[in-house]
Design a protein around this motif. Structure first.
Motif, PDB file in Angstrom:
ATOM      1  N   SER A 229       3.273  18.489  11.661  1.00 33.32           N
ATOM      2  CA  SER A 229       2.882  17.516  10.652  1.00 33.32           C
ATOM      3  C   SER A 229       1.988  16.462  11.296  1.00 33.32           C
ATOM      4  CB  SER A 229       4.118  16.869  10.021  1.00 33.32           C
ATOM      5  OG  SER A 229       4.849  16.154  10.987  1.00 33.32           O
ATOM      6  N   LEU A 230       1.262  15.748  10.467  1.00 31.42           N
ATOM      7  CA  LEU A 230       0.444  14.629  10.936  1.00 31.42           C
ATOM      8  C   LEU A 230       1.200  13.343  10.666  1.00 31.42           C
ATOM      9  CD1 LEU A 230      -3.128  15.550   9.668  1.00 31.42           C
ATOM     10  CD2 LEU A 230      -2.380  15.342  12.031  1.00 31.42           C
ATOM     11  N   ALA A 231       1.192  12.436  11.609  1.00 29.42           N
ATOM     12  CA  ALA A 231       1.895  11.166  11.468  1.00 29.42           C
ATOM     13  C   ALA A 231       0.939  10.012  11.750  1.00 29.42           C
ATOM     14  CB  ALA A 231       3.087  11.108  12.411  1.00 29.42           C
ATOM     15  N   LEU A 232       0.760   9.156  10.746  1.00 28.67           N
ATOM     16  CA  LEU A 232      -0.036   7.945  10.912  1.00 28.67           C
ATOM     17  C   LEU A 232       0.903   6.823  11.325  1.00 28.67           C
ATOM     18  CD1 LEU A 232      -2.860   6.593  10.530  1.00 28.67           C
ATOM     19  CD2 LEU A 232      -2.050   5.909   8.259  1.00 28.67           C
ATOM     20  N   ALA A 233       0.492   6.040  12.301  1.00 23.80           N
ATOM     21  CA  ALA A 233       1.255   4.875  12.739  1.00 23.80           C
ATOM     22  C   ALA A 233       0.324   3.673  12.745  1.00 23.80           C
ATOM     23  CB  ALA A 233       1.838   5.109  14.128  1.00 23.80           C
ATOM     24  N   ARG A 234       0.909   2.511  12.568  1.00 22.42           N
ATOM     25  CA  ARG A 234       0.138   1.268  12.612  1.00 22.42           C
ATOM     26  C   ARG A 234       0.776   0.353  13.642  1.00 22.42           C
ATOM     27  NH1 ARG A 234      -0.255  -2.668   7.451  1.00 22.42           N
ATOM     28  NH2 ARG A 234       1.986  -2.637   7.833  1.00 22.42           N
ATOM     29  N   ALA A 235      -0.026  -0.062  14.613  1.00 21.86           N
ATOM     30  CA  ALA A 235       0.446  -0.956  15.664  1.00 21.86           C
ATOM     31  C   ALA A 235       0.539  -2.384  15.132  1.00 21.86           C
ATOM     32  CB  ALA A 235      -0.506  -0.890  16.857  1.00 21.86           C
ATOM     33  N   GLY A 236       1.155  -3.234  15.903  1.00 24.61           N
ATOM     34  CA  GLY A 236       1.310  -4.637  15.527  1.00 24.61           C
ATOM     35  C   GLY A 236       0.001  -5.348  15.258  1.00 24.61           C
ATOM     36  N   ASP A 237      -1.071  -4.912  15.920  1.00 26.86           N
ATOM     37  CA  ASP A 237      -2.378  -5.524  15.711  1.00 26.86           C
ATOM     38  C   ASP A 237      -3.145  -4.880  14.555  1.00 26.86           C
ATOM     39  OD1 ASP A 237      -3.098  -3.086  16.790  1.00 26.86           O
ATOM     40  OD2 ASP A 237      -4.256  -3.922  18.456  1.00 26.86           O
TER      41      ASP A 237
END
Length: 178
Positions: free
Chosen positions: A158-166
């Motif tokens: 699967s593809l997983a998008l993540a968003r960092a704190g910045d």
């Protein structure tokens, strides 16, 4: 020559920021001249993308979010996801051009559910779909109007998008252990 761990990591990761810029350019061009545009993101990855798109396109007051948990066709089978978010649409969707945003387009079932949610809020003039990645595997006749990349994956991935704190995005291929 054997593949090294660093090479495998490079294969499993994408430059999500570059993909976002591609998507932004496509959406900007697609909305050129549209008077009543709005952006609605599907929780959670689509919501993150929608926030950035709305900010970059000057549509922060026309930004909404949808959670499709109660509209999924597998709700009875899977039950309620423990991380249900509220649907948040504070503008009139009647006769608006809506850009519906999701991180990964796969079977089309999430898109179908999101459209059902939208119609509970009114009747848009048009709904366009934007996705950061299209991994194929469609089960419903759904296609994105804007898509930054197409990816072929194995059934167990699967593809997983993540968003960092910045706020920076990362997109990785993960083993799907479901």
């Amino acid at each position: 020559m054997p593949t090294t761990t660093n090479q495998l990591d490079a294969i499993r990761q994408f430059d999500a920021e570059a993909l976002y810029q591609t998507l932004l350019g496509q959406v900007r061009d697609g909305l050129h001249g549209v008077q009543d545009a709005a952006i609605i993101g599907i929780h959670s990855g689509g919501a993150w993308l929608a926030e950035r798109l709305a900010a970059d396109l000057g549509l922060k007051d026309r930004l909404g979010f949808i959670d499709v948990s109660f509209y999924r066709d597998d709700f009875a089978k899977k039950g309620l996801h423990p991380d249900v978010k509220p649907t948040h649409i504070l503008f009139n969707v009647d006769r608006a051009t809506i850009v519906l945003v999701d991180d990964v387009l796969y079977t089309g079932r999430t898109t179908r559910a999101a459209i059902n949610v939208l119609f509970d809020y009114g009747r848009p003039a048009r709904i366009m779909l934007a996705a950061l990645a299209d991994r194929g595997g469609r089960e419903l006749p759904v296609a994105a109007d804007f898509v930054a990349t197409a990816v072929a994956l194995e059934a167990h991935q699967s593809l997983a998008l993540a968003r960092a704190g910045d706020g920076q995005f990362s997109l990785t291929i993960e083993e799907d252990h479901a």
